[in-house]
Design an enzyme around this catalytic site. Structure first.
Site, PDB file in Angstrom:
ATOM      1  N   GLU A  21       0.841  -1.210   0.000  1.00 30.59           N
ATOM      2  CA  GLU A  21       0.000   0.000   0.000  1.00 30.59           C
ATOM      3  C   GLU A  21       0.871   1.253   0.000  1.00 30.59           C
ATOM      4  OE1 GLU A  21      -1.702   1.643   3.488  1.00 30.59           O
ATOM      5  OE2 GLU A  21      -1.114  -0.051   4.746  1.00 30.59           O
ATOM      6  N   SER A  27     -13.332   1.078  10.119  1.00 31.74           N
ATOM      7  CA  SER A  27     -12.578   1.230   8.870  1.00 31.74           C
ATOM      8  C   SER A  27     -13.200   0.445   7.714  1.00 31.74           C
ATOM      9  CB  SER A  27     -11.140   0.746   9.070  1.00 31.74           C
ATOM     10  OG  SER A  27     -10.441   0.816   7.845  1.00 31.74           O
ATOM     11  N   LYS A  82      -3.704  -2.431  15.884  1.00 34.40           N
ATOM     12  CA  LYS A  82      -3.116  -1.617  16.949  1.00 34.40           C
ATOM     13  C   LYS A  82      -4.074  -1.408  18.096  1.00 34.40           C
ATOM     14  CE  LYS A  82      -0.078   1.483  14.836  1.00 34.40           C
ATOM     15  NZ  LYS A  82      -0.087   1.432  13.389  1.00 34.40           N
TER      16      LYS A  82
HETATM   17  N1  PSU Z   1      -2.697   1.200  10.542  1.00 36.38           N
HETATM   18  C1  PSU Z   1      -1.366   1.250  10.656  1.00 36.38           C
HETATM   19  N2  PSU Z   1      -0.636   1.928   9.734  1.00 36.38           N
HETATM   20  C2  PSU Z   1      -1.228   2.542   8.673  1.00 36.38           C
HETATM   21  C3  PSU Z   1      -2.644   2.462   8.555  1.00 36.38           C
HETATM   22  C4  PSU Z   1      -3.339   1.777   9.495  1.00 36.38           C
HETATM   23  O1  PSU Z   1      -0.825   0.701  11.589  1.00 36.38           O
HETATM   24  O2  PSU Z   1      -0.533   3.162   7.862  1.00 36.38           O
HETATM   25  C5  PSU Z   1      -3.303   3.074   7.345  1.00 36.38           C
HETATM   26  C6  PSU Z   1      -3.596   1.980   6.300  1.00 36.38           C
HETATM   27  O3  PSU Z   1      -3.474   2.536   5.005  1.00 36.38           O
HETATM   28  C7  PSU Z   1      -5.058   1.639   6.575  1.00 36.38           C
HETATM   29  C8  PSU Z   1      -5.595   2.995   6.929  1.00 36.38           C
HETATM   30  O4  PSU Z   1      -5.728   1.071   5.492  1.00 36.38           O
HETATM   31  O5  PSU Z   1      -4.580   3.607   7.716  1.00 36.38           O
HETATM   32  C9  PSU Z   1      -6.891   2.909   7.686  1.00 36.38           C
HETATM   33  O6  PSU Z   1      -7.448   4.183   7.800  1.00 36.38           O
HETATM   34  P1  PSU Z   1      -8.908   4.344   8.431  1.00 36.38           P
HETATM   35  O7  PSU Z   1      -8.731   3.960   9.868  1.00 36.38           O
HETATM   36  O8  PSU Z   1      -9.212   5.792   8.235  1.00 36.38           O
HETATM   37  O9  PSU Z   1      -9.796   3.403   7.685  1.00 36.38           O
HETATM   38 MN    MN Z   2     -12.342   5.659  10.074  1.00 33.58          MN
END
Ligand code: PSU
Ligand code: MN
Length: 305
Positions: A24, A139, A158
């Site tokens: 990614e 997410s 996390k």
């Molecule tokens: N968790 C991590 N490192 C990251 C991300 C999540 O430990 O870089 C990034 C990834 O690209 C993941 C995104 O898909 O954050 C999720 O964002 P959201 O929580 O806004 O869906």
């Molecule tokens: Mn979100």
């Protein structure tokens, strides 16, 4: 209208049926600071090559879906502070408008599947945020795992997230959570989240066979592989938990919402730990790249057999 731009090495690997591992780009633009982000992206790609697979870092560049980035594009993305963070909701819109953006886990899965890539390595996935019963912040990564047939290797989720709720949603959505050589679901910087592994697996071949079996059954979604951070790189919960609590309080006080939440929390934790969390983050991504390479090699051998 869809224009998928493959790097020369990805194009060759596809022609040969050789193993490919998707990566990614949001982890580069929104997950780590410069210059560690660029350095890590390059090391992860090299690790995949050393482990017998071809790296395919995915991003949207000027409206085109790029699968495999050249050195200059990678370096530009790593330094540009206002790159979009694209997920399922906005990826196609951004592409139709000719924009440039980094892909989250969800958007990278879409890109990988469009390019015929089965395996994807990252750090951690997005999940159910703490306080989701108020904020509804879940997410899109979880729904993507239910919809798109890509096996995603991550170091679990996390503790900035609500890990029990994240596992419940994955179960509800029918996403297999395969924990590699462990009885515990891993928690990113820590090997053990305190929650049991939904499914334990012992080898890359086992993960590859399950991936192919899902496709044979015509099941739409993918698999989440929980690969624990190597022992020597793991951090202690005692050190981390107060820092996570502090970052969460700051996010609430500043009314950070929607797609800004995760980058804000990741950035604050790196700042407060003075980079200790970043070093662990880099080690677990490299570890995931190694396992993903083995899974991709197994899938490619099984398909050619
Ligand atoms: N968790 C991590 N490192 C990251 C991300 C999540 O430990 O870089 C990034 C990834 O690209 C993941 C995104 O898909 O954050 C999720 O964002 P959201 O929580 O806004 O869906
Ligand atoms: Mn979100």
């Amino acid at each position: 209208m869809l224009n998928i731009v493959l790097s020369p090495e990805v194009k060759q690997a596809k022609a040969d049926g050789a193993p490919i591992v998707a990566l990614e780009s949001t982890i580069i633009t929104h997950g780590m600071p410069y210059p560690e982000n660029l350095n890590t992206a390059q090391r992860v790609e090299d690790t995949i090559r050393q482990n017998g697979a071809v790296p395919a870092t995915i991003a949207v560049i000027g409206g085109n879906l790029h699968v495999g980035l050249d050195a200059e594009t990678l370096s530009n993305l790593a330094q540009n502070k206002d790159v979009l963070k694209l997920s399922r909701a906005d990826m196609a819109v951004a592409m139709s408008q000719g924009k440039t953006g980094a892909t989250t886990v969800a958007a990278t899965m879409i890109g990988a599947h469009a390019a015929g890539i089965d395996v994807f390595a990252t750090g951690g996935i997005g999940g159910v945020h703490r306080g989701a019963e108020q904020s509804f912040d879940v997410s899109a990564d979880l729904y993507e795992l239910a919809a798109t047939p890509v096996t995603v290797v991550a170091a679990g989720a996390k503790a900035i997230l609500d890990i029990p709720k994240t596992l419940e949603v994955l179960e509800t959505l029918g996403v297999p959570v395969l924990c590699y050589k462990t009885d515990a679901f891993p928690a990113f910087w820590m090997q053990d989240s305190g929650l049991p592994a939904p499914i334990r697996v012992e080898s890359a071949a086992e993960i590859a066979r399950a991936h192919i079996m899902r496709q044979d059954l015509d099941l739409p979604g993918g698999q989440l592989v929980g690969n624990p951070i190597p022992d020597q790189a793991a951090l202690s919960g005692e050190m981390l938990m107060p820092i996570i609590e502090q970052a969460l309080k700051e996010a609430a006080a500043q009314k950070i919402a929607a797609k800004l939440v995760t980058p804000f929390l990741l950035g604050r934790i790196v700042e407060v730990t003075k980079g200790v969390s970043l070093t662990a983050n880099i080690e677990l991504v490299l570890n995931n790249a190694r396992l993903a390479s083995s899974i991709a090699r197994e899938i490619s051998q099984m398909r050619q057999a």
